[in-house]
Design a protein around this motif. Structure first.
Motif, PDB file in Angstrom:
ATOM      1  N   PHE A   1     -11.717   6.944  -1.010  1.00  0.00           N
ATOM      2  CA  PHE A   1     -12.368   6.240  -1.362  1.00  0.00           C
ATOM      3  C   PHE A   1     -11.979   6.547  -2.314  1.00  0.00           C
ATOM      4  CE2 PHE A   1     -14.217   7.621   2.296  1.00  0.00           C
ATOM      5  CZ  PHE A   1     -14.534   6.550   3.471  1.00  0.00           C
TER       6      PHE A   1
ATOM      7  N   ARG B   1     -11.229  13.663   5.862  1.00  0.00           N
ATOM      8  CA  ARG B   1      -9.919  14.151   6.850  1.00  0.00           C
ATOM      9  C   ARG B   1     -10.884  15.073   7.898  1.00  0.00           C
ATOM     10  NH1 ARG B   1      -5.914  18.424   4.573  1.00  0.00           N
ATOM     11  NH2 ARG B   1      -7.431  20.236   4.169  1.00  0.00           N
TER      12      ARG B   1
ATOM     13  N   PRO C   1      -3.800  12.358   8.961  1.00  0.00           N
ATOM     14  CA  PRO C   1      -3.550  11.136   7.901  1.00  0.00           C
ATOM     15  C   PRO C   1      -5.547  11.958   7.477  1.00  0.00           C
ATOM     16  CG  PRO C   1      -4.556  10.484  10.109  1.00  0.00           C
ATOM     17  CD  PRO C   1      -4.350  11.936  11.187  1.00  0.00           C
TER      18      PRO C   1
ATOM     19  N   THR D   1       1.499   5.693  -0.298  1.00  0.00           N
ATOM     20  CA  THR D   1       0.188   6.856  -0.103  1.00  0.00           C
ATOM     21  C   THR D   1       0.359   8.027  -0.976  1.00  0.00           C
ATOM     22  OG1 THR D   1       1.554   6.552   2.601  1.00  0.00           O
ATOM     23  CG2 THR D   1       0.498   9.024   1.759  1.00  0.00           C
TER      24      THR D   1
ATOM     25  N   PRO E   1     -10.333  12.042  -0.962  1.00  0.00           N
ATOM     26  CA  PRO E   1     -10.210  11.603   0.174  1.00  0.00           C
ATOM     27  C   PRO E   1     -10.660  12.445   1.073  1.00  0.00           C
ATOM     28  CG  PRO E   1      -8.871  13.246  -1.094  1.00  0.00           C
ATOM     29  CD  PRO E   1      -9.253  12.593  -1.541  1.00  0.00           C
TER      30      PRO E   1
ATOM     31  N   ILE F   1      -8.596   9.228   5.161  1.00  0.00           N
ATOM     32  CA  ILE F   1      -8.839   8.082   4.389  1.00  0.00           C
ATOM     33  C   ILE F   1      -9.285   7.947   2.616  1.00  0.00           C
ATOM     34  CG2 ILE F   1     -11.287   8.332   5.023  1.00  0.00           C
ATOM     35  CD1 ILE F   1     -11.622   5.422   5.906  1.00  0.00           C
TER      36      ILE F   1
ATOM     37  N   GLN G   1       0.636  -1.085  -0.050  1.00  0.00           N
ATOM     38  CA  GLN G   1       0.262  -0.355  -0.157  1.00  0.00           C
ATOM     39  C   GLN G   1       0.854   1.283   0.533  1.00  0.00           C
ATOM     40  OE1 GLN G   1      -2.695  -0.339   3.548  1.00  0.00           O
ATOM     41  NE2 GLN G   1      -3.521  -1.892   2.344  1.00  0.00           N
TER      42      GLN G   1
END
Length: 77
Positions: A54, A42, A50, A8, A40, A52, A6
């Protein structure tokens, strides 16, 4: 054992915005729907924190589910 790599994602081109339904109490999420392969999300109080991400189809399904539950979602897309 299979190990997935994975990486970033590069979010340097993300144009972040807060939902138009935000209450303004620093309890909001920001979304950047302008990237080609991901959306993304946040915490608006931690912009350097960070995020996340989708896929666009998954994000649309999430927002659609919120809308069908009478949750405010119009400001996300």
């Amino acid at each position: 054992m299979n190990s997935a790599h994975q990486s970033t994602p590069d979010l340097s081109g993300a144009r972040w915005r807060t939902s138009s339904h935000s209450g303004g109490n620093n309890e909001c999420v920001e979304v950047a729907p302008n990237l080609p392969h991901l959306v993304p999300v946040r915490d608006s109080t931690r912009p350097a924190g960070p995020a996340i991400a989708f896929g666009h189809d998954a994000w649309r399904a999430f927002v659609s589910d919120l809308a069908s539950a009478d949750a405010p979602s119009a400001g996300w897309m």
